[in-house]
Design an enzyme around this catalytic site. Structure first.
Site, PDB file in Angstrom:
ATOM      1  N   ASN A   9     -11.005   2.383  -6.252  1.00 22.13           N
ATOM      2  CA  ASN A   9     -10.894   3.840  -6.161  1.00 22.13           C
ATOM      3  C   ASN A   9     -10.802   4.391  -7.582  1.00 22.13           C
ATOM      4  O   ASN A   9      -9.776   4.253  -8.229  1.00 22.13           O
ATOM      5  CB  ASN A   9      -9.633   4.185  -5.343  1.00 22.13           C
ATOM      6  CG  ASN A   9      -9.340   5.676  -5.337  1.00 22.13           C
ATOM      7  OD1 ASN A   9     -10.192   6.487  -5.720  1.00 22.13           O
ATOM      8  ND2 ASN A   9      -8.140   6.033  -4.908  1.00 22.13           N
ATOM      9  N   TRP A  10     -11.908   4.998  -8.014  1.00 25.97           N
ATOM     10  CA  TRP A  10     -11.967   5.456  -9.411  1.00 25.97           C
ATOM     11  C   TRP A  10     -11.266   6.790  -9.629  1.00 25.97           C
ATOM     12  O   TRP A  10     -11.175   7.268 -10.751  1.00 25.97           O
ATOM     13  CB  TRP A  10     -13.426   5.549  -9.862  1.00 25.97           C
ATOM     14  CG  TRP A  10     -14.070   4.211 -10.056  1.00 25.97           C
ATOM     15  CD1 TRP A  10     -13.435   2.996 -10.149  1.00 25.97           C
ATOM     16  CD2 TRP A  10     -15.471   3.937 -10.205  1.00 25.97           C
ATOM     17  NE1 TRP A  10     -14.361   2.005 -10.342  1.00 25.97           N
ATOM     18  CE2 TRP A  10     -15.603   2.541 -10.384  1.00 25.97           C
ATOM     19  CE3 TRP A  10     -16.619   4.740 -10.208  1.00 25.97           C
ATOM     20  CZ2 TRP A  10     -16.862   1.935 -10.556  1.00 25.97           C
ATOM     21  CZ3 TRP A  10     -17.853   4.138 -10.382  1.00 25.97           C
ATOM     22  CH2 TRP A  10     -17.970   2.746 -10.557  1.00 25.97           C
ATOM     23  N   LYS A  11     -10.857   7.446  -8.552  1.00 24.38           N
ATOM     24  CA  LYS A  11     -10.177   8.750  -8.670  1.00 24.38           C
ATOM     25  C   LYS A  11     -11.024   9.682  -9.550  1.00 24.38           C
ATOM     26  O   LYS A  11     -12.247   9.621  -9.480  1.00 24.38           O
ATOM     27  CB  LYS A  11      -8.757   8.544  -9.190  1.00 24.38           C
ATOM     28  CG  LYS A  11      -8.025   7.468  -8.371  1.00 24.38           C
ATOM     29  CD  LYS A  11      -6.584   7.326  -8.668  1.00 24.38           C
ATOM     30  CE  LYS A  11      -6.012   6.231  -7.765  1.00 24.38           C
ATOM     31  NZ  LYS A  11      -4.571   6.091  -7.899  1.00 24.38           N
ATOM     32  N   HIS A  95      -5.818   9.719   1.185  1.00 21.43           N
ATOM     33  CA  HIS A  95      -5.166   9.049   0.054  1.00 21.43           C
ATOM     34  C   HIS A  95      -3.910   9.838  -0.311  1.00 21.43           C
ATOM     35  O   HIS A  95      -3.893  11.071  -0.222  1.00 21.43           O
ATOM     36  CB  HIS A  95      -6.127   8.973  -1.138  1.00 21.43           C
ATOM     37  CG  HIS A  95      -5.579   8.154  -2.263  1.00 21.43           C
ATOM     38  ND1 HIS A  95      -4.660   8.669  -3.152  1.00 21.43           N
ATOM     39  CD2 HIS A  95      -5.769   6.857  -2.605  1.00 21.43           C
ATOM     40  CE1 HIS A  95      -4.321   7.708  -4.014  1.00 21.43           C
ATOM     41  NE2 HIS A  95      -4.975   6.602  -3.691  1.00 21.43           N
ATOM     42  N   GLU A  97      -2.666  10.816  -2.970  1.00 20.82           N
ATOM     43  CA  GLU A  97      -2.822  11.905  -3.947  1.00 20.82           C
ATOM     44  C   GLU A  97      -3.390  13.145  -3.273  1.00 20.82           C
ATOM     45  O   GLU A  97      -3.075  14.269  -3.660  1.00 20.82           O
ATOM     46  CB  GLU A  97      -3.710  11.436  -5.117  1.00 20.82           C
ATOM     47  CG  GLU A  97      -2.941  10.472  -6.014  1.00 20.82           C
ATOM     48  CD  GLU A  97      -3.794   9.419  -6.692  1.00 20.82           C
ATOM     49  OE1 GLU A  97      -5.023   9.582  -6.781  1.00 20.82           O
ATOM     50  OE2 GLU A  97      -3.201   8.404  -7.131  1.00 20.82           O
ATOM     51  N   GLU A 167      -0.809   1.900   1.530  1.00 18.55           N
ATOM     52  CA  GLU A 167      -0.493   2.101   0.114  1.00 18.55           C
ATOM     53  C   GLU A 167       0.865   2.778  -0.024  1.00 18.55           C
ATOM     54  O   GLU A 167       0.960   4.000   0.157  1.00 18.55           O
ATOM     55  CB  GLU A 167      -1.549   2.988  -0.537  1.00 18.55           C
ATOM     56  CG  GLU A 167      -2.940   2.409  -0.519  1.00 18.55           C
ATOM     57  CD  GLU A 167      -3.804   3.015  -1.615  1.00 18.55           C
ATOM     58  OE1 GLU A 167      -4.277   2.268  -2.448  1.00 18.55           O
ATOM     59  OE2 GLU A 167      -3.969   4.237  -1.634  1.00 18.55           O
ATOM     60  N   GLY A 173      -0.140   3.319  -9.107  1.00 16.49           N
ATOM     61  CA  GLY A 173      -0.223   3.663 -10.532  1.00 16.49           C
ATOM     62  C   GLY A 173       1.086   3.479 -11.276  1.00 16.49           C
ATOM     63  O   GLY A 173       1.223   3.925 -12.413  1.00 16.49           O
ATOM     64  N   SER A 213      -0.959  -0.868  -7.356  1.00 10.24           N
ATOM     65  CA  SER A 213      -0.776  -1.774  -8.504  1.00 10.24           C
ATOM     66  C   SER A 213      -1.330  -3.181  -8.252  1.00 10.24           C
ATOM     67  O   SER A 213      -0.740  -4.160  -8.681  1.00 10.24           O
ATOM     68  CB  SER A 213       0.694  -1.820  -8.914  1.00 10.24           C
ATOM     69  OG  SER A 213       1.135  -0.534  -9.302  1.00 10.24           O
ATOM     70  N   GLY A 234      -6.820   0.910  -7.751  1.00 10.71           N
ATOM     71  CA  GLY A 234      -7.041   2.059  -8.630  1.00 10.71           C
ATOM     72  C   GLY A 234      -7.289   1.594 -10.056  1.00 10.71           C
ATOM     73  O   GLY A 234      -8.382   1.152 -10.413  1.00 10.71           O
ATOM     74  N   GLY A 235      -6.237   1.665 -10.875  1.00  4.65           N
ATOM     75  CA  GLY A 235      -6.339   1.389 -12.311  1.00  4.65           C
ATOM     76  C   GLY A 235      -7.135   0.147 -12.674  1.00  4.65           C
ATOM     77  O   GLY A 235      -7.996   0.185 -13.568  1.00  4.65           O
TER      78      GLY A 235
END
Ligand code: PGA
Length: 251
Positions: A9-11, A95, A97, A167, A173, A213, A234-235
């Site tokens: 997930n590149w956001k 998600h 966010e 999640e 993150g 994470s 993500g990251g």
């Protein structure tokens, strides 16, 4: 045997040209993974979907969001038929966010899930508790409500083919990942809840991911758990080298 699915997930990251290059660079490993029953995907911004999807088959490309109406006066939104038009096959829904910053609710998630299923796009439905809910010991209640309300009126065959991502919000993150025991416990609970709503056969088919994470050094431990079929990353999915390392660690 259920397949595995890992999605980056590149956001709100990466220009369209970067997305295109990245996808080319992981194509080969994604094909190897596919032969081993592991689906590899990326979820770029709407603007990069077309560039990322240009070589189509592997990795798979997911949108990060959608609107639940087909078209109309919804400035700034993107509809499911528009995703279909680009050949997009997967879409994230709910998600944390989006729930946190864009007022996404279980009810709007439900409308999006229904619309995606009607258009044969596979939803990746995200559920998870906040830190306060985790500390209050209400994780399972929260997840159950997200599942019951989010999946309302979704047909059994659509649930069987969807992906549900657990999640914990406190681990996204933050580098504070949930232990593999906690992740297994809640992913198992997701499957139990699906079984209670739709029966064992559907529950045995639905793919359940863990996210929060996930890194090259811990991905394998998560995926070794019996109810964890994949990861939403993500990251650690933003750099080609670390994403490839993660995929290799699963082969
Ligand atoms: P993270 O994000 O891997 O950076 O924690 C996961 C996600 O938001 O899907």
């Amino acid at each position: 045997m259920r397949k595995k699915i890992i999605v980056g997930n590149w956001k709100m990251n990466k220009f369209s040209s970067e997305a295109k290059t990245f996808v080319k660079e992981i194509e080969e490993i994604a094909q190897v993974a596919k032969k081993n029953n592991i689906i590899v995907g990326v979820a770029p911004t709407f603007l990069s979907l077309e560039a990322a999807n240009s070589n189509a088959v592997t990795p798979i490309v997911a949108a990060q969001n959608c609107h639940f109406e087909d078209s109309g006066a919804f400035t700034g939104e993107v509809s499911v038929p528009m995703l279909v038009d680009l050949g997009v096959k997967y879409c994230l829904v709910g998600h944390s966010e989006r729930r946190q910053y864009f007022a996404e609710t279980n009810e709007t998630c439900n409308k999006k899930l229904l619309k995606l299923c009607a258009n044969k796009i596979v939803p990746i439905y995200c559920v998870g508790e906040t830190l306060a809910e985790y500390e209050a010991g209400t994780t399972k209640e929260v997840i159950k409500e997200q599942l019951v309300k989010g999946l309302a009126n979704v047909a059994a065959e659509d649930v069987a083919t969807m992906v549900i991502a657990y999640e914990p919000v406190w681990s996204i993150g933050t580098g504070k990942n949930a232990s593999s025991e906690i992740a297994q416990d809640i992913c198992g609970f997701v499957r139990e809840t699906v079984a209670a709503l739709y029966g064992n056969e559907v529950a045995e088919q639905v793919l359940v991911q863990y996210g929060g994470s996930v890194k090259p050094n811990n991905i394998k431990e998560y995926l070794n758990q019996k109810d964890i079929d994949g990861a939403l990353v993500g990251g650690a999915s933003l750099q080609v080298a670390s994403y490839i390392e993660m995929i290799k660690n699963l082969l």
